[in-house]
Design an enzyme around this catalytic site. Sequence first.
Site: not given
Length: 183
Positions: A40, A127
């Site tokens: 995610h 990230h």
Amino acid sequence: MRTFIGIDFPKSLKVQIVEVQSFLKSISKKGRWKYIDNFHLTLKFLGEIEYEKVEKIKQALEKNLKDFSRFSLKIYSCGYFKGHGNLRVVYLKPDGNLEKLNNLFSLVEDAMAEVGFQREKREYTPHITIAQDVVLNEPFENFQKYVENFSFDEIPVEKVILFLSEEIDRKRVYTPIFHIELV
């Protein structure tokens, strides 16, 4: 309950990330590998909250994101955060609409500040964590070249999700509590 606000990915993209993660495993001595369902993009880590706060979080996000339009991102590279003798976190980097992503992050920050959460002091570094505590057998550049030559699907950013993060059977599990659709 431990929570965070983030963006989920389609299953097809998660399968591609596993393929890239498998290459990283093949050039590593050891590491802790993220599960396919846990890939995610975090917008805001909230930490421990009381269940009573969920509705206030939802209302603040609905208010701040009501006019925010959908967009997409693309994974283009990778990086890592250093540890002691290892790569503490290895991640994939999104690109494509970073200005739009940073605007979304700012609106989420504003909404959560209204509810009483501290603002993030560090600059937002989007990230996608794929591994932790990695020790490589080969130079990181080999993994970097592999990622840069890999053709990823786009990441559709169509909704923002409040996730519950819990450990079940010694495995970290992220469960959506609610989501806010973008327009």
